[in-house]
Design a protein around this motif. Sequence first.
Motif, PDB file in Angstrom:
ATOM      1  N   ASP A   1     -30.997 -31.795  -5.238  1.00  0.00           N
ATOM      2  CA  ASP A   1     -31.217 -30.612  -4.996  1.00  0.00           C
ATOM      3  C   ASP A   1     -29.656 -30.043  -4.986  1.00  0.00           C
ATOM      4  O   ASP A   1     -29.307 -28.988  -5.622  1.00  0.00           O
ATOM      5  CB  ASP A   1     -32.216 -30.057  -4.174  1.00  0.00           C
ATOM      6  N   HIS A   2     -29.021 -30.413  -4.012  1.00  0.00           N
ATOM      7  CA  HIS A   2     -27.659 -29.971  -3.683  1.00  0.00           C
ATOM      8  C   HIS A   2     -26.767 -30.079  -4.938  1.00  0.00           C
ATOM      9  O   HIS A   2     -26.138 -29.023  -5.057  1.00  0.00           O
ATOM     10  CB  HIS A   2     -26.912 -30.741  -2.532  1.00  0.00           C
ATOM     11  N   GLU A   3     -26.644 -30.970  -5.626  1.00  0.00           N
ATOM     12  CA  GLU A   3     -25.938 -31.516  -6.646  1.00  0.00           C
ATOM     13  C   GLU A   3     -26.399 -30.201  -7.857  1.00  0.00           C
ATOM     14  O   GLU A   3     -25.402 -29.667  -8.371  1.00  0.00           O
ATOM     15  CB  GLU A   3     -26.162 -32.560  -7.271  1.00  0.00           C
ATOM     16  N   LEU A   4     -27.763 -30.054  -7.890  1.00  0.00           N
ATOM     17  CA  LEU A   4     -28.013 -28.914  -9.129  1.00  0.00           C
ATOM     18  C   LEU A   4     -27.635 -27.625  -8.592  1.00  0.00           C
ATOM     19  O   LEU A   4     -27.092 -26.716  -9.179  1.00  0.00           O
ATOM     20  CB  LEU A   4     -29.673 -29.006  -9.337  1.00  0.00           C
ATOM     21  N   ALA A   5     -27.655 -27.375  -7.283  1.00  0.00           N
ATOM     22  CA  ALA A   5     -27.457 -25.927  -6.501  1.00  0.00           C
ATOM     23  C   ALA A   5     -25.791 -25.866  -6.955  1.00  0.00           C
ATOM     24  O   ALA A   5     -25.449 -24.694  -7.130  1.00  0.00           O
ATOM     25  CB  ALA A   5     -27.657 -25.775  -5.077  1.00  0.00           C
ATOM     26  N   VAL A   6     -25.124 -26.671  -6.686  1.00  0.00           N
ATOM     27  CA  VAL A   6     -23.600 -26.547  -6.882  1.00  0.00           C
ATOM     28  C   VAL A   6     -23.330 -26.238  -8.281  1.00  0.00           C
ATOM     29  O   VAL A   6     -22.223 -25.529  -8.446  1.00  0.00           O
ATOM     30  CB  VAL A   6     -22.678 -27.787  -6.215  1.00  0.00           C
ATOM     31  N   LYS A   7     -23.974 -26.985  -9.122  1.00  0.00           N
ATOM     32  CA  LYS A   7     -23.648 -26.698 -10.735  1.00  0.00           C
ATOM     33  C   LYS A   7     -24.150 -25.214 -11.148  1.00  0.00           C
ATOM     34  O   LYS A   7     -23.278 -24.840 -11.653  1.00  0.00           O
ATOM     35  CB  LYS A   7     -24.321 -27.763 -11.380  1.00  0.00           C
ATOM     36  N   GLU A   8     -25.259 -24.926 -10.438  1.00  0.00           N
ATOM     37  CA  GLU A   8     -25.600 -23.629 -10.706  1.00  0.00           C
ATOM     38  C   GLU A   8     -24.688 -22.562 -10.113  1.00  0.00           C
ATOM     39  O   GLU A   8     -24.417 -21.389 -10.867  1.00  0.00           O
ATOM     40  CB  GLU A   8     -26.943 -23.322 -10.379  1.00  0.00           C
ATOM     41  N   LEU A   9     -24.252 -22.879  -9.060  1.00  0.00           N
ATOM     42  CA  LEU A   9     -23.273 -21.893  -8.239  1.00  0.00           C
ATOM     43  C   LEU A   9     -21.772 -21.828  -9.116  1.00  0.00           C
ATOM     44  O   LEU A   9     -21.401 -20.859  -9.706  1.00  0.00           O
ATOM     45  CB  LEU A   9     -22.742 -22.450  -7.043  1.00  0.00           C
ATOM     46  N   ASN A  10     -21.400 -23.056  -9.617  1.00  0.00           N
ATOM     47  CA  ASN A  10     -20.312 -23.296 -10.531  1.00  0.00           C
ATOM     48  C   ASN A  10     -20.558 -22.326 -11.926  1.00  0.00           C
ATOM     49  O   ASN A  10     -19.520 -21.641 -12.144  1.00  0.00           O
ATOM     50  CB  ASN A  10     -19.792 -24.526 -10.657  1.00  0.00           C
TER      51      ASN A  10
ATOM     52  N   GLY B   1     -23.381 -11.050 -15.464  1.00  0.00           N
ATOM     53  CA  GLY B   1     -23.989 -11.287 -14.273  1.00  0.00           C
ATOM     54  C   GLY B   1     -23.452 -10.239 -13.227  1.00  0.00           C
ATOM     55  O   GLY B   1     -22.621  -9.566 -13.396  1.00  0.00           O
ATOM     56  N   ALA B   2     -24.042 -10.564 -11.889  1.00  0.00           N
ATOM     57  CA  ALA B   2     -23.415  -9.793 -10.952  1.00  0.00           C
ATOM     58  C   ALA B   2     -23.086 -10.632  -9.573  1.00  0.00           C
ATOM     59  O   ALA B   2     -23.269 -11.910  -9.473  1.00  0.00           O
ATOM     60  CB  ALA B   2     -24.578  -9.059 -10.416  1.00  0.00           C
TER      61      ALA B   2
ATOM     62  N   GLU C   1     -23.499 -14.742  -4.804  1.00  0.00           N
ATOM     63  CA  GLU C   1     -23.636 -14.950  -3.838  1.00  0.00           C
ATOM     64  C   GLU C   1     -24.990 -15.807  -3.228  1.00  0.00           C
ATOM     65  O   GLU C   1     -25.318 -16.537  -2.402  1.00  0.00           O
ATOM     66  CB  GLU C   1     -23.898 -13.694  -2.997  1.00  0.00           C
ATOM     67  N   LYS C   2     -26.084 -15.473  -4.376  1.00  0.00           N
ATOM     68  CA  LYS C   2     -27.341 -16.119  -4.026  1.00  0.00           C
ATOM     69  C   LYS C   2     -27.383 -17.556  -4.530  1.00  0.00           C
ATOM     70  O   LYS C   2     -27.823 -18.523  -3.774  1.00  0.00           O
ATOM     71  CB  LYS C   2     -28.324 -15.174  -5.047  1.00  0.00           C
ATOM     72  N   ALA C   3     -26.547 -17.891  -5.513  1.00  0.00           N
ATOM     73  CA  ALA C   3     -26.349 -19.382  -5.711  1.00  0.00           C
ATOM     74  C   ALA C   3     -25.463 -20.050  -4.857  1.00  0.00           C
ATOM     75  O   ALA C   3     -25.854 -21.284  -4.301  1.00  0.00           O
ATOM     76  CB  ALA C   3     -25.398 -19.449  -6.824  1.00  0.00           C
ATOM     77  N   GLU C   4     -24.645 -19.406  -4.115  1.00  0.00           N
ATOM     78  CA  GLU C   4     -23.787 -20.000  -3.161  1.00  0.00           C
ATOM     79  C   GLU C   4     -24.862 -20.242  -1.642  1.00  0.00           C
ATOM     80  O   GLU C   4     -24.511 -21.209  -1.098  1.00  0.00           O
ATOM     81  CB  GLU C   4     -22.500 -18.945  -2.602  1.00  0.00           C
ATOM     82  N   THR C   5     -25.455 -19.260  -1.632  1.00  0.00           N
ATOM     83  CA  THR C   5     -26.480 -19.338  -0.474  1.00  0.00           C
ATOM     84  C   THR C   5     -27.469 -20.593  -0.448  1.00  0.00           C
ATOM     85  O   THR C   5     -27.875 -21.048   0.436  1.00  0.00           O
ATOM     86  CB  THR C   5     -27.341 -18.079  -0.311  1.00  0.00           C
ATOM     87  N   THR C   6     -27.917 -20.884  -1.706  1.00  0.00           N
ATOM     88  CA  THR C   6     -28.897 -21.898  -2.047  1.00  0.00           C
ATOM     89  C   THR C   6     -28.017 -23.037  -1.755  1.00  0.00           C
ATOM     90  O   THR C   6     -28.782 -23.944  -1.313  1.00  0.00           O
ATOM     91  CB  THR C   6     -29.368 -21.816  -3.468  1.00  0.00           C
TER      92      THR C   6
END
Length: 188
Positions: A53-62, A74-75, A80-85
């Motif tokens: 999940d963390h790996e996917l969250a970091v990919k999404e953040l990037n 985007g906004a 910020e929401k992706a970074e929070t995740t």
Amino acid sequence: LSAEVAGRITSVHTRLDPGEIIKKGEVLVTIDERDYRLDYETAQARLKILRRDHELAVKELNRVRTLYQKKRVGALSSVEKAETTANTTADRISQVEQALRLAQLRIERCTLRALFDCRIAELDVEQDEYVTPGKKLLTLVDDADLEMVVSLDSRDVLNWLQFDGKTANEEGSWFGKPKPVICRIFWT
């Protein structure tokens, strides 16, 4: 020795009787570790999922950050929401790693071994008994360091008790440090 974990005593040393000599490293008592083993395995499984999940969250953040910074898509709130995740999953990983270490520690505490060549002085536990943390299980004595407590008349002690040359104030006590004195012990 006292129990450090709760559980049922699953095995005791075959010679766990007062007066018996047990060698260093021998297992004295074993506490049922199945609950702690289950906690450990559950934490391992959770950790595997959380790392993915963390790996996917970091990919999404990037991905969101790149779209926002380079292509103005985007906004900032999406970044910020992706970074929070990503931060939340990192925190959950830390918590599960701690639970994993705690479960491993509890599993290790289920096996009590003789820390030195010892003699069993007292036995306060039986096979199949349920114990809780802090419950005294047995008392071990190291016969390499024997100590005898005896009452002595202070007038007799004055004849052989000697102190080193330091004054009481240097030692931080009323008396100086006693010197080792060879003596004979007689009893009837």
